[in-house]
Enzyme design. Structure first.
Site, PDB file in Angstrom:
ATOM      1  N   CYS A 256      50.891   5.874  53.475  1.00 53.88           N
ATOM      2  CA  CYS A 256      51.423   4.649  52.745  1.00 53.88           C
ATOM      3  C   CYS A 256      52.139   5.346  51.941  1.00 53.88           C
ATOM      4  O   CYS A 256      51.951   5.490  50.578  1.00 53.88           O
ATOM      5  CB  CYS A 256      50.231   4.047  51.952  1.00 53.88           C
ATOM      6  SG  CYS A 256      49.112   3.409  53.361  1.00 53.88           S
ATOM      7  N   ALA A 257      53.295   5.932  52.139  1.00 54.33           N
ATOM      8  CA  ALA A 257      53.975   6.854  51.446  1.00 54.33           C
ATOM      9  C   ALA A 257      54.913   6.054  50.334  1.00 54.33           C
ATOM     10  O   ALA A 257      55.451   6.642  49.302  1.00 54.33           O
ATOM     11  CB  ALA A 257      54.979   7.769  52.106  1.00 54.33           C
TER      12      ALA A 257
ATOM     13  N   GLY B  39      56.296   9.431  46.063  1.00 57.52           N
ATOM     14  CA  GLY B  39      55.942  10.246  44.867  1.00 57.52           C
ATOM     15  C   GLY B  39      54.889  11.306  45.393  1.00 57.52           C
ATOM     16  O   GLY B  39      55.192  12.461  45.094  1.00 57.52           O
ATOM     17  N   LYS B  40      53.834  10.900  46.298  1.00 54.41           N
ATOM     18  CA  LYS B  40      53.006  11.884  46.850  1.00 54.41           C
ATOM     19  C   LYS B  40      53.506  12.786  47.778  1.00 54.41           C
ATOM     20  O   LYS B  40      53.114  13.893  47.868  1.00 54.41           O
ATOM     21  CB  LYS B  40      51.577  11.411  47.088  1.00 54.41           C
ATOM     22  CG  LYS B  40      51.102  10.726  45.758  1.00 54.41           C
ATOM     23  CD  LYS B  40      49.703  10.077  46.237  1.00 54.41           C
ATOM     24  CE  LYS B  40      48.861   9.459  45.018  1.00 54.41           C
ATOM     25  NZ  LYS B  40      49.755   8.178  44.444  1.00 54.41           N
TER      26      LYS B  40
ATOM     27  N   CYS C 145      44.794   3.491  43.264  1.00 53.61           N
ATOM     28  CA  CYS C 145      44.938   3.472  41.860  1.00 53.61           C
ATOM     29  C   CYS C 145      44.269   2.450  41.243  1.00 53.61           C
ATOM     30  O   CYS C 145      44.830   1.477  40.284  1.00 53.61           O
ATOM     31  CB  CYS C 145      46.569   3.150  41.351  1.00 53.61           C
ATOM     32  SG  CYS C 145      47.556   2.062  42.147  1.00 53.61           S
TER      33      CYS C 145
END
Length: 443
Positions: free
Chosen positions: A253-254, A258-259, A376
């Site tokens: 789930c890019a 960011g990750k 999150c």
């Protein structure tokens, strides 16, 4: 801009937010200021601070206005905020609406009468502290929607009020030094030379912190790819993924990457990372960020209906990160509008989506590889409960205790939390609220 002009602009921005209640406030604000390029940086910050202050306290402000049967228009919300949150007297609030060019129109007869009624209601009550009235229901008093309170109480227990208060505060600005191009110390020096003094983050060995939001994307350090904006809690999830040089990694789930950027840096551009998402625009944004950061070991995949990509790549990845779509309750200090536009039905829909994504991602993990599930959110339903359900469906996976996963990833010191999984929160850690579970596939 004059103070009155700033106030008028804040009222206009609040009206724009009301016109698009399901759209993220940041996106609306970006469009609002893009259409008003004549507003300078300092004025933009003042206008945004005023509007976000109302958004942060909107539940309480609406409660106050309801007590005098007043509709929560942007003008009355701002007037109530001046009266109640800032403690101004009625004549001073009235003077803040002077009329004339670029200033808000004076309060009309009805608005003034309502403002005076609000002041009288406040003055005759005992135990009022700022915006908090002793007669408020629990959710309004805590500034939390009712549907999250059971989950938050299960998470925080007696610390619920402290965490709720921390979620009302503006978040600091965290940055990640891009180790493909620099070191944390060199990035801090580069920012310092441009007038941005930072301090190292407590747990992430990559992180730098500014005490408040600043326009870092205009700095040379950002444009040259030395830094990226990323909350420390988010950095810790990338850290726990333990993406080492030479591994095959999937970021399922890019989003805008960011990750993916953090994972690629920890891999030192060696091995292969695949950034996947259902949104073509988000993946396009990721491509631009990867290019700026100097990442050359990443590819992308756009999921489509009927996609058999996961079936064809079953068992091929050493690390699979699922940064799942969620309610975002851990980011409410950063996105205060989300607590107003997210509801219980959203949670139910997201729980089903999370299960589906986890089951798909499990197929990608090779024997002895790791699946990292992260959100999150601070709601147990999306976190520990989701992991428990997954382990029940997939007995070939076992949880890797946080202490072991932390030691494997190699950062100095102890992990920021005890227990089997990573859980960070604004009050306890000074980060956004994040959850992460490291799940290892049996050999």
């Amino acid at each position: 801009m004059t103070p009155a002009a700033r106030l008028a602009a804040a009222i206009d921005l609040l009206a724009a937010l009301d016109d698009q209640p399901r759209r993220p406030a940041d996106a609306i604000a970006n469009d609002f200021f893009r259409a008003r390029r004549y507003i300078g940086g300092g004025d933009r910050r003042a206008i945004a601070d005023r509007a976000w202050g109302v958004v942060r306290q909107r539940m309480r402000l609406e409660w106050w206005l309801a007590q005098i049967q007043c509709r929560p228009t942007p003008r009355m919300l701002v007037a109530a905020d001046l009266l109640l949150a800032e403690g101004l007297e009625v004549p001073t609030v009235l003077r803040a609406f002077p009329g004339g060019q670029y200033a808000p129109e004076p309060l009309n007869v009805l608005e003034e009468r309502l403002l005076r009624a609000l002041a009288a209601f406040r003055d005759k009550a005992a135990g009022v502290q700022g915006l908090v009235h002793p007669a408020m229901p629990e959710g309004v008093r805590l500034n939390l929607p009712d549907w999250v309170i059971p989950g938050f109480r299960a998470r925080f227990g007696e610390g619920l009020a402290e965490e709720a208060a921390a979620m009302e505060q503006p978040a600091p600005l965290d940055l990640r030094a891009n180790l493909l191009k620099t070191t944390r110390e060199a990035a801090a020096a580069a920012l310092g030379a441009e007038g941005f003094e930072t301090e190292p983050t407590r747990w992430s060995p990559w992180g730098l912190r500014l005490p408040s939001r600043r326009p870092v994307t205009a700095t040379a350090a950002f444009m040259e790819g030395l830094i990226e904006v990323q909350d420390e809690g988010s950095q810790l999830i990338a850290l726990l993924t333990d993406a080492r040089p030479g591994l095959r990694v999937a970021d399922v789930c890019a989003g805008a990457g960011g990750k993916t950027l953090a994972l690629a840096a920890s891999m030192r551009n060696k091995g292969r990372i695949t950034a996947c998402d259902v949104s073509a625009p988000r993946l396009e944004g990721a491509v631009r960020r990867l290019r700026r950061a100097g990442v050359d070991n990443a590819e992308r995949h756009l999921f489509a209906p009927g996609d058999r990509w996961a079936k064809r790549r079953a068992g091929q990845f050493d690390r699979v990160l699922v940064d799942a779509p969620c309610t975002g309750t851990g980011t409410w200090r950063r996105n205060p509008d989300a607590r107003l536009r997210t509801g219980f039905q959203d949670l139910q829909e997201l729980l089903a989506k999370q299960r589906e994504i986890l089951d798909m991602a499990a197929e990608l993990v090779r024997p002895a590889g790791r699946l990292v599930y992260a959100t999150c959110s601070l709601l147990p339903e999306e976190d520990e409960d989701q992991v428990a359900g997954f382990l029940g469906r997939h007995p070939d996976f076992v949880p890797l205790p946080l202490a072991e996963a932390w030691a494997s990833a190699g950062p100095p010191g102890e992990p920021p939390a005890g227990g089997p999984y990573l859980v960070t929160s604004p009050a306890r850690h000074g980060t956004d609220g994040f959850f992460a579970a490291v799940l290892q596939r049996r050999s």
